[in-house]
Design a protein around this motif. Structure first.
Motif, PDB file in Angstrom:
ATOM      1  N   LEU A 344      -4.137 -22.478  28.067  1.00  0.00           N
ATOM      2  CA  LEU A 344      -3.097 -21.526  26.296  1.00  0.00           C
ATOM      3  C   LEU A 344      -4.358 -21.703  24.805  1.00  0.00           C
ATOM      4  CD1 LEU A 344      -1.056 -21.746  25.376  1.00  0.00           C
ATOM      5  CD2 LEU A 344      -0.609 -24.093  24.880  1.00  0.00           C
ATOM      6  N   LEU A 345      -5.083 -21.981  25.079  1.00  0.00           N
ATOM      7  CA  LEU A 345      -6.204 -22.255  23.214  1.00  0.00           C
ATOM      8  C   LEU A 345      -6.858 -21.136  23.503  1.00  0.00           C
ATOM      9  CD1 LEU A 345      -7.139 -25.755  22.615  1.00  0.00           C
ATOM     10  CD2 LEU A 345      -6.117 -24.260  21.118  1.00  0.00           C
ATOM     11  N   VAL A 346      -6.871 -20.412  24.616  1.00  0.00           N
ATOM     12  CA  VAL A 346      -8.154 -19.559  25.179  1.00  0.00           C
ATOM     13  C   VAL A 346      -6.828 -17.912  25.086  1.00  0.00           C
ATOM     14  CG1 VAL A 346      -9.629 -17.855  26.950  1.00  0.00           C
ATOM     15  CG2 VAL A 346      -9.358 -20.429  26.299  1.00  0.00           C
ATOM     16  N   ALA A 347      -6.389 -18.352  25.384  1.00  0.00           N
ATOM     17  CA  ALA A 347      -4.905 -17.154  25.248  1.00  0.00           C
ATOM     18  C   ALA A 347      -5.177 -16.899  23.999  1.00  0.00           C
ATOM     19  CB  ALA A 347      -3.638 -17.152  25.867  1.00  0.00           C
ATOM     20  N   VAL A 348      -4.293 -17.826  23.044  1.00  0.00           N
ATOM     21  CA  VAL A 348      -4.224 -17.885  21.688  1.00  0.00           C
ATOM     22  C   VAL A 348      -5.426 -17.249  20.812  1.00  0.00           C
ATOM     23  CG1 VAL A 348      -3.887 -19.367  19.391  1.00  0.00           C
ATOM     24  CG2 VAL A 348      -2.692 -19.983  21.470  1.00  0.00           C
ATOM     25  N   ALA A 349      -6.563 -18.096  21.536  1.00  0.00           N
ATOM     26  CA  ALA A 349      -8.144 -16.858  21.189  1.00  0.00           C
ATOM     27  C   ALA A 349      -7.895 -16.123  21.170  1.00  0.00           C
ATOM     28  CB  ALA A 349      -9.282 -18.239  21.125  1.00  0.00           C
ATOM     29  N   GLY A 350      -7.861 -15.772  22.608  1.00  0.00           N
ATOM     30  CA  GLY A 350      -7.441 -14.240  22.162  1.00  0.00           C
ATOM     31  C   GLY A 350      -6.893 -12.826  21.744  1.00  0.00           C
ATOM     32  N   PHE A 351      -6.007 -13.597  21.106  1.00  0.00           N
ATOM     33  CA  PHE A 351      -4.783 -13.404  19.787  1.00  0.00           C
ATOM     34  C   PHE A 351      -5.391 -13.300  18.448  1.00  0.00           C
ATOM     35  CE2 PHE A 351      -2.019 -13.977  16.154  1.00  0.00           C
ATOM     36  CZ  PHE A 351      -1.674 -12.631  16.016  1.00  0.00           C
ATOM     37  N   GLY A 352      -6.638 -14.071  18.206  1.00  0.00           N
ATOM     38  CA  GLY A 352      -7.069 -14.018  17.401  1.00  0.00           C
ATOM     39  C   GLY A 352      -8.201 -13.492  17.247  1.00  0.00           C
ATOM     40  N   SER A 353      -8.790 -13.402  18.392  1.00  0.00           N
ATOM     41  CA  SER A 353     -10.234 -11.736  18.040  1.00  0.00           C
ATOM     42  C   SER A 353      -9.911 -10.779  18.355  1.00  0.00           C
ATOM     43  CB  SER A 353     -10.833 -13.082  19.182  1.00  0.00           C
ATOM     44  OG  SER A 353     -10.992 -12.667  20.125  1.00  0.00           O
ATOM     45  N   VAL A 354      -9.491 -10.560  19.735  1.00  0.00           N
ATOM     46  CA  VAL A 354      -9.253  -9.062  20.024  1.00  0.00           C
ATOM     47  C   VAL A 354      -7.799  -8.344  18.959  1.00  0.00           C
ATOM     48  CG1 VAL A 354      -8.469  -7.635  21.950  1.00  0.00           C
ATOM     49  CG2 VAL A 354     -10.105  -9.833  21.823  1.00  0.00           C
ATOM     50  N   GLY A 355      -6.239  -9.419  19.657  1.00  0.00           N
ATOM     51  CA  GLY A 355      -5.477  -8.898  18.656  1.00  0.00           C
ATOM     52  C   GLY A 355      -5.501  -8.685  16.919  1.00  0.00           C
ATOM     53  N   THR A 356      -6.640  -9.691  16.793  1.00  0.00           N
ATOM     54  CA  THR A 356      -6.942  -9.238  15.088  1.00  0.00           C
ATOM     55  C   THR A 356      -7.503  -8.038  15.327  1.00  0.00           C
ATOM     56  OG1 THR A 356      -6.795 -11.654  14.823  1.00  0.00           O
ATOM     57  CG2 THR A 356      -7.535 -10.689  13.387  1.00  0.00           C
ATOM     58  N   GLN A 357      -8.883  -8.147  15.864  1.00  0.00           N
ATOM     59  CA  GLN A 357      -9.857  -6.589  15.603  1.00  0.00           C
ATOM     60  C   GLN A 357      -8.615  -5.840  15.246  1.00  0.00           C
ATOM     61  OE1 GLN A 357     -12.069  -5.653  14.221  1.00  0.00           O
ATOM     62  NE2 GLN A 357     -12.055  -3.897  14.973  1.00  0.00           N
ATOM     63  N   ILE A 358      -7.355  -4.964  16.531  1.00  0.00           N
ATOM     64  CA  ILE A 358      -6.461  -4.576  17.056  1.00  0.00           C
ATOM     65  C   ILE A 358      -5.497  -4.205  15.588  1.00  0.00           C
ATOM     66  CG2 ILE A 358      -4.601  -3.309  18.143  1.00  0.00           C
ATOM     67  CD1 ILE A 358      -5.939  -5.395  20.455  1.00  0.00           C
ATOM     68  N   LEU A 359      -5.662  -5.280  14.741  1.00  0.00           N
ATOM     69  CA  LEU A 359      -4.398  -5.140  13.918  1.00  0.00           C
ATOM     70  C   LEU A 359      -5.427  -5.164  12.600  1.00  0.00           C
ATOM     71  CD1 LEU A 359      -2.831  -8.559  14.286  1.00  0.00           C
ATOM     72  CD2 LEU A 359      -2.237  -6.708  14.069  1.00  0.00           C
ATOM     73  N   VAL A 360      -6.812  -5.221  12.494  1.00  0.00           N
ATOM     74  CA  VAL A 360      -7.688  -5.000  10.959  1.00  0.00           C
ATOM     75  C   VAL A 360      -7.431  -3.078  10.797  1.00  0.00           C
ATOM     76  CG1 VAL A 360     -10.437  -4.449  10.536  1.00  0.00           C
ATOM     77  CG2 VAL A 360      -9.329  -6.510  11.014  1.00  0.00           C
ATOM     78  N   GLY A 361      -7.897  -2.686  12.499  1.00  0.00           N
ATOM     79  CA  GLY A 361      -8.198  -1.063  12.713  1.00  0.00           C
ATOM     80  C   GLY A 361      -6.348  -0.860  12.535  1.00  0.00           C
ATOM     81  N   GLY A 362      -5.235  -1.122  12.847  1.00  0.00           N
ATOM     82  CA  GLY A 362      -4.201  -0.394  11.907  1.00  0.00           C
ATOM     83  C   GLY A 362      -4.215  -1.029  10.503  1.00  0.00           C
ATOM     84  N   PHE A 363      -4.390  -2.004   9.936  1.00  0.00           N
ATOM     85  CA  PHE A 363      -4.644  -2.426   8.530  1.00  0.00           C
ATOM     86  C   PHE A 363      -5.257  -1.407   8.082  1.00  0.00           C
ATOM     87  CE2 PHE A 363      -5.708  -5.641   5.425  1.00  0.00           C
ATOM     88  CZ  PHE A 363      -5.258  -5.308   3.917  1.00  0.00           C
ATOM     89  N   CYS A 364      -6.644  -0.431   8.047  1.00  0.00           N
ATOM     90  CA  CYS A 364      -7.338   0.349   7.474  1.00  0.00           C
ATOM     91  C   CYS A 364      -6.324   1.645   8.393  1.00  0.00           C
ATOM     92  CB  CYS A 364      -9.074  -0.234   8.632  1.00  0.00           C
ATOM     93  SG  CYS A 364     -10.501   1.592   7.940  1.00  0.00           S
ATOM     94  N   ALA A 365      -6.381   1.485   8.355  1.00  0.00           N
ATOM     95  CA  ALA A 365      -5.410   2.995   9.141  1.00  0.00           C
ATOM     96  C   ALA A 365      -4.136   3.344   8.162  1.00  0.00           C
ATOM     97  CB  ALA A 365      -5.629   2.801  10.227  1.00  0.00           C
ATOM     98  N   THR A 366      -3.954   2.685   7.691  1.00  0.00           N
ATOM     99  CA  THR A 366      -2.305   2.189   6.354  1.00  0.00           C
ATOM    100  C   THR A 366      -2.995   2.608   5.648  1.00  0.00           C
ATOM    101  OG1 THR A 366      -2.019   0.691   7.135  1.00  0.00           O
ATOM    102  CG2 THR A 366      -0.803   1.908   8.922  1.00  0.00           C
ATOM    103  N   HIS A 367      -4.002   2.014   5.290  1.00  0.00           N
ATOM    104  CA  HIS A 367      -4.611   1.852   3.805  1.00  0.00           C
ATOM    105  C   HIS A 367      -5.495   2.767   3.017  1.00  0.00           C
ATOM    106  CE1 HIS A 367      -6.157  -0.436   0.522  1.00  0.00           C
ATOM    107  NE2 HIS A 367      -7.082  -0.094   0.712  1.00  0.00           N
ATOM    108  N   TYR A 368      -4.990   3.723   3.980  1.00  0.00           N
ATOM    109  CA  TYR A 368      -5.948   5.549   3.009  1.00  0.00           C
ATOM    110  C   TYR A 368      -5.058   5.980   3.731  1.00  0.00           C
ATOM    111  CZ  TYR A 368     -10.603   2.943   3.173  1.00  0.00           C
ATOM    112  OH  TYR A 368     -11.762   1.707   2.774  1.00  0.00           O
TER     113      TYR A 368
END
Length: 455
Positions: A344-368
């Motif tokens: 369960l914790l590894v699944a949450v870590a997947g969101f917090g690592s790979v999932g967060t990187q996905i969000l960072v890309g969207g954050f960057c793309a919509t910021h500019y």
């Protein structure tokens, strides 16, 4: 000059075509990268190559060094060649290299081919994100990007599933040969159906074609291209990279590079070493590969859910929360907990690592502004690739120093905290009027305007 936007309805087609092509491309991107982590235990047990932990870590970083070069190159040439050609070239490049990888006679050639594969993979990520954001409905850009980029984790799941099913029976080279499939499947379809970027067409003087493309894909042209992006013939337009380093955008550019550094270190550190780390903790090969599968499944579910929320409350808040969740989950994995709770914790870590990187890309793309997104993504990802390179190397060094598998998680948890701090430091956008007058609106009002813009 006013452009006509009236065209027969039968010419209209949805942006789903662009979304699907980018999604499938990222699936293979994820597969081609995660397949190395899936095969690390087998590679280290392969007697002819006699790899130790440090050597396996360095080989794991070769593809990421190539991605750094690929991302940097894309950032420099996007304005000249356009996003469509870059994506087609990148698909052809990494697929050909994956076709050659199973033929590597030794670990040195194998590592060189992983490096060359990374160059092609480095070109597709910023291009796919930029195209997905551009062709998505304005109020659903973060969600569209998250669903598209979840293809990375789908590819990671595919790599883990194939490794679990095939490695006990076949040579590890078969898994790398699968990565060549885009050469005969995806590439011909993308060549036929992938459109050119509307923003690129407008900036290169093809405004009529840009307007027509926007109409055919059901988009509002003014949401993508603003008048300040169009060439007026009086001067050469300022390059995207120069604009990103201008006083208005410099701080954001530096911070997005740092956020990508943290996110990519987590992504590739965990995807490369999680199976081997869990084997060190006493799990069998099948169970350790199952942790990799769960990591990427958690990333898919978590990133899509979080991006749905990000389109409503603001992507920056969600990125900060996601990095923080990663810190808690990764730290807890280091404890001696029951296997069910660890999964369960590894699944949450997947969101917090790979999932967060996905969000960072969207954050960057919509910021500019739209015309800067491809270069902003490519340049920040290029710097972030240093973090991606460090992830596998750090895991290999910690293993070779015999510090204990828990130290890996302590390091990754610390990186997650740094990522949260960096994301919180990204400045809010100012309106053009505020920039011109030298004043900035109160934060609450700025947030309200940004929310309206995304709807």
């Amino acid at each position: 000059m006013t452009r006509s936007t009236s065209h027969p309805p039968q010419h209209r087609r949805g942006g789903a075509v662009v979304f699907l092509l980018c999604f499938v491309t990222i699936v293979f991107d994820g597969y081609d990268l995660v397949v190395y982590g899936s095969t690390v235990p087998t590679l280290m047990a392969y007697e002819p190559w006699d790899l130790d932990s440090a050597e396996a870590g360095f080989i794991g970083s070769f593809a990421l060094v190539g991605m750094l070069i690929g991302s940097m190159t894309v950032g420099l040439i996007t304005d000249r060649f356009g996003r469509r050609r870059i994506m087609l070239w990148s698909i052809a490049w990494f697929s050909t290299c994956m076709l050659l990888t199973p033929l590597a006679p030794n670990e040195h050639i194998f590592g060189a081919l992983r490096f060359l594969t990374g160059i092609g993979l480095g070109g597709v990520v910023p291009t796919c994100v930029a195209l997905t954001i551009e062709f998505a409905p304005k109020g659903r850009r973060n969600l569209a990007n998250a669903v598209m980029f979840s293809g990375y984790s789908v590819g990671g799941v595919g790599a883990a599933v194939l490794a679990i099913a095939l490695l006990p029976e076949v040579d590890f080279r078969v898994l790398y040969a699968v990565g060549a499939l885009p050469l005969i499947t995806l590439l011909p379809i993308a060549y036929r159906y992938l459109p050119e970027s509307i923003s690129y067409l407008a900036r290169t003087g093809k405004e009529d074609l840009a307007v027509d493309t926007a109409h055919r894909y059901g988009l509002v042209y003014g949401d993508i291209v603003t008048t300040d992006q169009l060439p007026d013939g009086s001067a050469q337009p300022q390059s995207s990279m120069r604009q990103l380093l201008s006083p208005r955008w410099r701080r954001s550019t530096v911070l997005f590079a740092a956020a990508n550094f943290c996110g990519l270190l987590l992504v590739y550190g965990l995807n490369t070493w999680l199976p081997q780390i869990m084997r060190s903790a006493g799990f069998a090969l099948g169970s350790s590969l199952a942790f990799l599968l769960v990591l990427n499944l958690g990333a898919i579910v978590g990133a899509i859910s979080a991006s749905y929320i990000a389109d409503r409350v603001g992507v920056q808040k969600v990125v900060i929360a996601s990095f923080s969740i990663a810190f808690v989950a990764i730290f807890l994995i280091s404890l001696n907990l029951p296997a069910g709770l660890l999964f369960l914790l590894v699944a949450v870590a997947g969101f917090g690592s790979v999932g967060t990187q996905i969000l960072v890309g969207g954050f960057c793309a919509t910021h500019y502004p739209q015309h800067l997104t491809a270069t902003a993504l490519a340049s920040s990802l290029a710097v972030g690739r240093i973090g991606a390179i460090c992830g596998p190397i750090l895991g290999g060094m910690i293993a070779s120093w015999m510090l204990g598998y828990q130290v890996n998680f302590y390091v990754f948890a610390t990186v997650a905290v740094l990522g949260a701090v960096v994301a919180a430091s990204v400045p809010r956008q100012m309106s053009d009027a505020a920039i011109t007058s030298g004043t900035e609106k109160p934060p609450a009002r700025v947030d309200a305007e940004l929310v309206r813009d995304d709807q």
